[in-house]
Design an enzyme around this catalytic site. Structure first.
Site, mmCIF file in Angstrom:
data_model
loop_
_atom_site.group_PDB
_atom_site.id
_atom_site.type_symbol
_atom_site.label_atom_id
_atom_site.label_comp_id
_atom_site.label_asym_id
_atom_site.label_seq_id
_atom_site.Cartn_x
_atom_site.Cartn_y
_atom_site.Cartn_z
ATOM 1 N N GLU A 101 -25.689 -5.214 -23.341
ATOM 2 C CA GLU A 101 -27.021 -4.751 -24.017
ATOM 3 C C GLU A 101 -28.058 -5.158 -23.146
ATOM 4 O O GLU A 101 -28.416 -6.383 -22.643
ATOM 5 C CB GLU A 101 -27.183 -5.488 -25.562
ATOM 6 C CG GLU A 101 -28.499 -4.927 -25.910
ATOM 7 C CD GLU A 101 -28.676 -5.331 -27.447
ATOM 8 O OE1 GLU A 101 -29.472 -4.536 -28.034
ATOM 9 O OE2 GLU A 101 -28.053 -6.119 -27.950
ATOM 10 N N GLU A 113 -30.550 -0.695 -35.948
ATOM 11 C CA GLU A 113 -31.035 -2.029 -35.365
ATOM 12 C C GLU A 113 -32.607 -2.295 -35.496
ATOM 13 O O GLU A 113 -33.167 -2.607 -34.502
ATOM 14 C CB GLU A 113 -30.499 -2.748 -33.911
ATOM 15 C CG GLU A 113 -30.401 -4.115 -33.958
ATOM 16 C CD GLU A 113 -29.813 -4.916 -32.697
ATOM 17 O OE1 GLU A 113 -29.119 -5.739 -32.835
ATOM 18 O OE2 GLU A 113 -30.221 -4.362 -31.801
#
Length: 308
Positions: free
Chosen positions: A187, A282
């Site tokens: 990420e 998210e």
């Protein structure tokens, strides 16, 4: 129908279905009422707490609510730290409902500090140990993707040395995950300038160097809008290394339609590219209570309406 009208009508419809209001008390068409609980064109994945005002505190009840509202995946960043009993209960329910587990985080405590960039054995060993633990957790919920964050810069080392240290660690992780068909997705984040991976091209370079199907990119649209923008072109340029997508509007990191990102165009692009993976939600809810939860659903219905 105008975009604002679609959101309003979808929100009203979702409220009617949730509260039991009769069809005769709504202004929505029969088609929209039927549409409210259908699956989406893309596979959006809510997380724990996003719908707790409707479903209650139990995560299992929340997952059932997500399913009832048309979602077919979940995310659970903290899954690795749940008890084995909790992991099994979640996995069993997902299997029963035919839902997928999105990412959970491979975190042994070193993600948010200077760690893998140093090349020190203690950090690499801890990472390997956590990867092995993650394999067992993934089996309990049939997970496929696992989030990896290589930590902060080591300011006392040249960038090239740090880059090589991260590649070495990622190769070790890939050796653990690849035999199990698991994919660690690196990420790229915007939370602090100390994070080693902040641009997609950097993560792309790491994945190319690792050369494993078990090492790919997690493209978080919210973070990448903050650090680099040019979202569609960047995704297209790095497409063969992107295995997972996460969502959040900017500014604010709330649901689509609350910020500056044109999510309908992005979703249309991803659909045209043939993306079949999970789309992790998210982000937070822009409004509180049941109204805010219905607004999240309505926003996704509106932005997912890119085929019309």
């Amino acid at each position: 129908m105008k975009r604002s009208e679609f959101i309003r009508n979808t929100l009203f419809t979702a409220g009617a279905l949730t509260t039991g209001v009769g069809i005769t008390n709504t202004f929505a068409s029969e088609k929209e009422i039927t549409f409210a609980d259908k699956t989406f064109n893309l596979d959006y994945a809510p997380h724990q707490g996003m719908f707790e005002n409707h479903a209650g505190k139990s995560f299992l009840d929340q997952i059932q609510f997500m399913y009832d509202k048309g979602f077919r995946s979940i995310e659970d960043n903290g899954f690795l730290n749940r008890s084995v009993e909790e992991q099994e209960k979640i996995g069993n329910l997902l299997s029963k409902l035919g839902m997928r587990m999105g990412v959970f985080v491979v975190d042994g405590g070193d993600n948010w500090k200077t760690s893998l960039t140093t090349g020190k054995k203690e950090f690499k060993d801890k990472f390997i140990e956590t990867c092995k633990k993650s394999v067992e957790a993934a089996k309990r919920c049939n997970a496929k993707w696992l989030t990896v964050v290589p930590g902060f810069y080591e300011r006392n080392l040249p960038y090239g040395n740090q880059f090589a240290n991260v590649i070495d660690a990622m190769r070790a992780g890939a050796e653990i995950f690849e035999p199990h068909g698991l994919i660690m997705v690196l990420e790229t984040l915007s939370d602090t300038p100390e994070l080693f991976l902040q641009k997609t091209n950097e993560t792309f370079a790491v994945c190319k160097a690792v050369q494993s199907p078990a090492c790919k990119i997690l493209f978080d649209i919210y973070h990448m809008q903050r650090t680099e923008g040019d979202l569609i072109k960047t995704m297209d340029r790095c497409w063969d290394e992107i295995a997972y997508i996460q969502i959040g509007d900017n500014p604010g990191r709330k649901e689509p339609t609350t910020g500056e990102i044109n999510y309908r165009n992005i979703f249309k692009f991803l659909h045209k590219k043939g993306y079949k993976g999970v789309m992790g939600m998210e982000h937070g809810n822009s409004k509180g209570g049941k109204e805010g939860e219905l607004a999240v659903i309505a926003a996704y219905r509106a932005e997912d309406n890119f085929l019309s």
